[in-house]
Structure formats: structure tokens, C-alpha cells
Design an enzyme around this catalytic site. Structure first.
Site, PDB file in Angstrom:
ATOM      1  N   ASP A  67       0.653  -1.213  -0.308  1.00  0.00           N
ATOM      2  CA  ASP A  67      -0.180  -0.278   0.012  1.00  0.00           C
ATOM      3  C   ASP A  67       0.484   0.959   0.039  1.00  0.00           C
ATOM      4  O   ASP A  67       2.005   0.677   0.382  1.00  0.00           O
ATOM      5  CB  ASP A  67      -0.837   0.384   1.493  1.00  0.00           C
ATOM      6  CG  ASP A  67      -0.148  -0.485   2.060  1.00  0.00           C
ATOM      7  OD1 ASP A  67       0.862  -0.293   2.794  1.00  0.00           O
ATOM      8  OD2 ASP A  67      -0.768  -0.989   3.417  1.00  0.00           O
ATOM      9  N   ASP A 138      -7.179  -2.364  14.546  1.00  0.00           N
ATOM     10  CA  ASP A 138      -8.630  -2.488  14.238  1.00  0.00           C
ATOM     11  C   ASP A 138      -8.348  -3.801  13.799  1.00  0.00           C
ATOM     12  O   ASP A 138      -9.547  -3.955  12.662  1.00  0.00           O
ATOM     13  CB  ASP A 138      -8.798  -1.977  13.804  1.00  0.00           C
ATOM     14  CG  ASP A 138      -7.948  -0.940  12.115  1.00  0.00           C
ATOM     15  OD1 ASP A 138      -7.205  -2.017  11.637  1.00  0.00           O
ATOM     16  OD2 ASP A 138      -8.720  -0.194  11.500  1.00  0.00           O
ATOM     17  N   HIS A 140      -7.007  -4.334  10.189  1.00  0.00           N
ATOM     18  CA  HIS A 140      -6.635  -4.412   8.885  1.00  0.00           C
ATOM     19  C   HIS A 140      -5.058  -4.412   8.604  1.00  0.00           C
ATOM     20  O   HIS A 140      -4.058  -5.098   9.288  1.00  0.00           O
ATOM     21  CB  HIS A 140      -6.503  -3.079   8.558  1.00  0.00           C
ATOM     22  CG  HIS A 140      -5.622  -1.631   9.126  1.00  0.00           C
ATOM     23  ND1 HIS A 140      -6.203  -0.783   9.764  1.00  0.00           N
ATOM     24  CD2 HIS A 140      -4.028  -2.603   9.256  1.00  0.00           C
ATOM     25  CE1 HIS A 140      -4.950   0.178   9.890  1.00  0.00           C
ATOM     26  NE2 HIS A 140      -4.063  -1.140   9.687  1.00  0.00           N
ATOM     27  N   GLU A 145      -9.838  -1.979   5.891  1.00  0.00           N
ATOM     28  CA  GLU A 145     -10.102  -1.485   7.083  1.00  0.00           C
ATOM     29  C   GLU A 145     -11.112  -2.749   7.451  1.00  0.00           C
ATOM     30  O   GLU A 145     -12.027  -2.984   6.400  1.00  0.00           O
ATOM     31  CB  GLU A 145     -10.918  -0.130   6.961  1.00  0.00           C
ATOM     32  CG  GLU A 145      -9.320   0.567   6.584  1.00  0.00           C
ATOM     33  CD  GLU A 145      -8.489   0.755   8.194  1.00  0.00           C
ATOM     34  OE1 GLU A 145      -8.828  -0.087   8.857  1.00  0.00           O
ATOM     35  OE2 GLU A 145      -7.640   2.153   7.486  1.00  0.00           O
TER      36      GLU A 145
END
Ligand code: PGA
Length: 267
Positions: A67, A138, A140, A145
Site C-alpha cells: 500500500d 482494528d 486491518h 479496513e
């Protein structure tokens, strides 16, 4: 899913580097999927040491990063391109043309096409042999996400507030960048893209990761915890330090099976 628990971050990093080194020796033209963030920093240090001390050869290696923030200035210190250059690429003999990172400055109207080309390039190189992953608090992986589909592909995403806050604390604040100016968009490989890798190595370190580690390994498979999809991949190794492993219900089992495996290997 194989779960390996190492005493600390240093041991975790060394263990992961050994796996990569073996991969490179067995297949000198391997395609590696790379990750950024604080977790792989120790791994990259180890790899750089292996390059210096053992002349580990990257001349035929191809890499694809997971990413990149969208919209950051090309020479921005916070870009993942800069992170990779500083932490790894400038220290090893990789052909720069073989090191791929999504371009965070692609005009909006060209993104869809660009993401398709990124995927095509992976395919032209016959797919990723070994994919490195970290995990966000979280759940990810990459910048997929909560809510990301198992079939998601490389695309532009809006980051969750927790991700923006965490990354601002870790990477933007020290350079004097206000939170409202931290990146809130990214281009990321999808979970479907990650799933096509032959082998996946996820690393997690520290107490802040303990809750999400227990959830993604032992909880239900759900898009609300994107890393939990890894339970469905046939070749995943999760490398944890003691702190990150501390909330696993089957902690004792994992320690036991590591010992048993060692005994078997010695036979
Ligand atoms: P970290 O980030 O390695 O900086 O904890 C992991 C991630 O967000 O994937």
C-alpha cells in the site's frame, strides 16, 4: 494457520528474516510482497545485515508493496516509498525497476486503471511467493479496513479514524505534521490480491496488538476483522512476540506444539 511465539521483538524479526532468506536462496527470482509500519522495521534491519554479512542476493528479486498513502508529495518523508527506500532498498542490491510500490500521486480519474495495471504486473511476474503482513489494532491488513471484502482487489480506500490517529502518532507527529494534514486515503492491495500469495507471513508485536491477535486467530471469520480471513488461506504463518500472544486462549497449546515440532525436526 501456524502460530509461532517468540520471546521478544528481536527474536521475532530474526525468525522472519530467516524465512525470507531461505525463500531467496531456494528461489533467487522470488516475488516478495512487502509491508511497511513499525513492525517490519526489525525484519528489514536483519535482512540488511544478511545482505552485508552473507551477501544475500536480491539481484533477481521482485517486490510489490501492499500500500501507499494517497496524495502525499512524491518526496514526502511519510510516504511508504520513502520508508522502503530508507529501511531496505538503498541497502540491498535490488534492481530498482523490480521494486513496485503503488503510486500515491496518480490522478483520481486514472486510479481504477492504475490499480488494474498493478494487479496485472503481479500476474506477469507469476504471483507473489511470500507476502509479509503487519496488522492494525482494528484488524486491518494492508489498508483493508473493517468491512473489506474477502474478494477486494487493489483500490483507493478511505482510512478509518483509528488508523489515521495511530499512524499520525507513529509517523507524522514527529515531523511536525498536524493531524488534520495526515493522509486519510490510501491505495492498497485487496484481500483477494493478498490471498493469491503462495505463503503469508503475518508479524505482530507488543501489548497493543494482543486483543486483535486473539480475535483474528481465535474469533470468527468476519469482514469486521479483515485479518480473520487469513484463517481461510492454506499457508499462513503468524509470528508473535510474547506480548502480542498474551491474550490467546490457546497460548499454551501453541507453545506446546512449537516444542513438539522441534522434537520431530530433531529426529
Ligand atoms: P504497525 O502497523 O506495524 O506500525 O503497527 C501495522 C499496520 O497498520 O498494518
Amino acid at each position: 494457520m501456524e502460530v509461532i511465539i517468540k520471546p521478544n521483538y528481536e527474536e521475532l524479526s530474526k525468525y522472519a528474516a530467516e524465512i525470507i532468506s531461505r525463500q531467496i536462496q531456494e528461489k533467487p527470482n522470488s516475488v516478495l510482497g512487502l509491508a511497511t509500519g513499525s513492525t517490519p522495521e526489525g525484519l528489514y534491519k536483519e535482512i540488511v545485515r544478511m545482505r552485508k554479512e552473507k551477501a544475500l542476493d536480491f539481484s533477481k528479486i521482485v517486490t510489490f508493496n501492499l500500500d501507499e498513502y494517497y496524495g502525499l508529495a512524491i518526496d514526502s518523508k511519510q510516504s511508504y516509498a520513502c520508508f522502503m527506500h530508507e529501511n531496505l532498498f538503498k541497502h540491498i542490491n535490488i534492481n530498482q525497476e523490480n521494486a513496485h510500490i503503488p503510486d500515491g500521486k496518480i490522478p483520481l480519474q486514472e486510479i481504477e486503471n492504475y490499480c488494474r495495471q498493478y494487479e496485472n504486473k503481479i500476474k506477469e511476474n507469476r504471483g507473489i511467493d511470500l507476502q509479509i503482513l503487519g496488522i492494525g489494532i482494528d484488524g486491518h491488513i494492508g489498508f483493508n479496513e473493517p468491512g473489506s471484502s474477502l474478494y477486494s482487489r487493489t483500490r483507493l480506500v478511505v482510512l478509518d479514524k483509528t488508523t489515521i490517529d495511530t499512524n499520525w502518532e507513529k509517523f507524522f507527529k514527529k515531523d511536525g505534521i498536524a493531524k488534520e494534514n495526515a493522509s486519510s486515503f490510501a491505495i492498497t492491495m485487496g484481500i483477494g490480491t493478498i490471498f493469491e500469495a503462495g505463503r503469508i507471513l503475518l508479524m505482530a508485536s507488543g501489548k497493543s496488538k494482543a486483543d486483535i491477535v486473539a480475535k483474528f486467530i481465535e474469533g470468527p471469520v468476519t469482514s469486521q476483522v479483515p485479518a480473520s480471513f487469513l484463517q481461510l488461506h492454506p499457508n499462513v504463518s503468524v509470528i508473535l512476540d510474547e506480548d502480542a500472544a498474551s491474550k490467546l486462549q490457546r497460548y499454551e497449546h501453541y507453545k506446546y506444539s512449537m516444542g513438539e515440532r522441534k522434537k520431530l525436526e530433531r529426529k
